[in-house]
Design an enzyme around this catalytic site. Structure first.
Site, short mmCIF file in Angstrom:
data_model
loop_
_atom_site.label_atom_id
_atom_site.label_comp_id
_atom_site.label_asym_id
_atom_site.label_seq_id
_atom_site.Cartn_x
_atom_site.Cartn_y
_atom_site.Cartn_z
N ASP A 199 -7.61 3.62 1.58
CA ASP A 199 -7.57 4.51 2.24
C ASP A 199 -8.52 4.63 3.35
O ASP A 199 -8.76 5.39 3.63
CB ASP A 199 -6.11 5.19 1.84
N CYS A 232 1.13 -1.22 0.00
CA CYS A 232 -0.24 0.09 -0.20
C CYS A 232 0.71 1.39 -0.06
O CYS A 232 1.97 0.97 0.04
CB CYS A 232 -0.78 0.14 1.33
N CYS A 235 -1.48 0.92 7.47
CA CYS A 235 -2.55 0.28 7.45
C CYS A 235 -2.98 -0.82 7.29
O CYS A 235 -2.97 -2.17 7.31
CB CYS A 235 -3.52 1.70 7.49
N ARG A 236 -3.43 -0.89 5.77
CA ARG A 236 -3.21 -1.64 5.18
C ARG A 236 -3.11 -2.92 4.54
O ARG A 236 -3.50 -4.00 5.00
CB ARG A 236 -4.02 -1.48 3.35
N SER A 237 -1.53 -2.57 4.48
CA SER A 237 -0.48 -3.78 3.53
C SER A 237 -0.64 -5.30 4.90
O SER A 237 -0.08 -6.04 4.79
CB SER A 237 0.40 -3.18 3.04
N ASN A 283 2.20 1.26 4.56
CA ASN A 283 2.80 0.19 4.88
C ASN A 283 3.08 0.64 6.72
O ASN A 283 3.38 -0.20 7.37
CB ASN A 283 4.09 -0.12 4.56
P1 4NP Z 1 -1.78 2.82 3.74
O1 4NP Z 1 -2.28 3.81 5.10
O2 4NP Z 1 -1.08 2.81 2.57
O3 4NP Z 1 -2.68 1.71 4.18
O4 4NP Z 1 -0.80 2.52 5.22
C1 4NP Z 1 -2.07 5.30 4.66
C2 4NP Z 1 -0.71 6.14 6.35
C3 4NP Z 1 -0.21 6.91 6.06
C4 4NP Z 1 -0.11 7.53 4.49
C5 4NP Z 1 -1.11 7.50 3.97
C6 4NP Z 1 -1.87 6.36 3.42
N1 4NP Z 1 0.60 8.27 4.53
O5 4NP Z 1 0.23 9.85 4.35
O6 4NP Z 1 1.60 9.00 5.77
#
Ligand code: 4NP
Length: 176
Positions: free
Chosen positions: A148, A30, A35-37, A33
């Site tokens: 997201d 994602c 939340c989702r992945s 790295n």
């Molecule tokens: P992820 O979510 O891609 O599911 O881990 C996010 C976590 C942090 C950010 C964006 C998406 N960020 O911009 O910091």
């Protein structure tokens, strides 16, 4: 209603790896790295463990971004995962070109992840390893990507976990 179907070649590829007696190596990707992945990694590992099949799988996650390298998953995702009996202890890392050698499938959570992964892929052959998590959703899902949750409330995290559980079950079944 979105109609997604698992491309037949993915399931054939996973069966072929298993028939050779090799590990199936999958990397969830994602943006952050956190939340989702890492949640996908934890869910997939739990499924594989519960079927007594962990020796046949290599499961990891990474992000296209570099904002959170070395961090544990987002506290909110850890809380929601724990409510489902999952402890997420992955440390954030960025996806690399080597990952395209070290894994059989590179699974992006949304269209932006997939665009970014195509830019990182070291060769056209490597690029063929990139697939969308939505390819594993049960047909008829309301979604065609994993949204997201970072700027969402609790419902966003619960939705992500629901989508990932569905996709991971189908991913496991597509290889067996
Ligand atoms: P992820 O979510 O891609 O599911 O881990 C996010 C976590 C942090 C950010 C964006 C998406 N960020 O911009 O910091």
């Amino acid at each position: 209603m979105k109609h997604h179907e698992l491309p037949g070649h993915i399931s054939e590829k996973l069966h072929a790896i298993a028939e050779r007696g090799e590990k199936i190596r999958i990397l969830f990707v994602c943006l952050g790295n956190i939340c989702r992945s890492p949640a996908a990694e934890g869910i997939m590992r739990d499924i594989v463990d519960s079927r007594g099949d962990s020796q046949n799988w290599k499961i990891d996650s990474a992000g296209t971004g570099r904002y959170h390298i070395g961090d544990l998953p987002d506290r909110r995702m850890r809380v929601h995962a724990r409510q489902r009996g999952l402890e997420l202890d992955h440390r954030c890392r960025q996806v690399t070109q080597d990952d395209f050698n070290d894994f059989d499938l590179i699974i992006g959570m949304d269209a932006s992840n997939i665009t970014n992964l195509r830019q990182i892929a070291p060769s056209p052959e490597a690029e063929k390893k990139i697939v969308a998590m939505a390819d594993f959703f049960t047909p008829g899902s309301r979604y065609d990507y994993v949204p997201d949750p970072y700027y969402e409330g609790s419902e966003g995290f619960e939705l992500v976990l629901d989508l990932l559980e569905d996709a991971c079950r189908n991913l496991y079944d597509s290889a067996s």
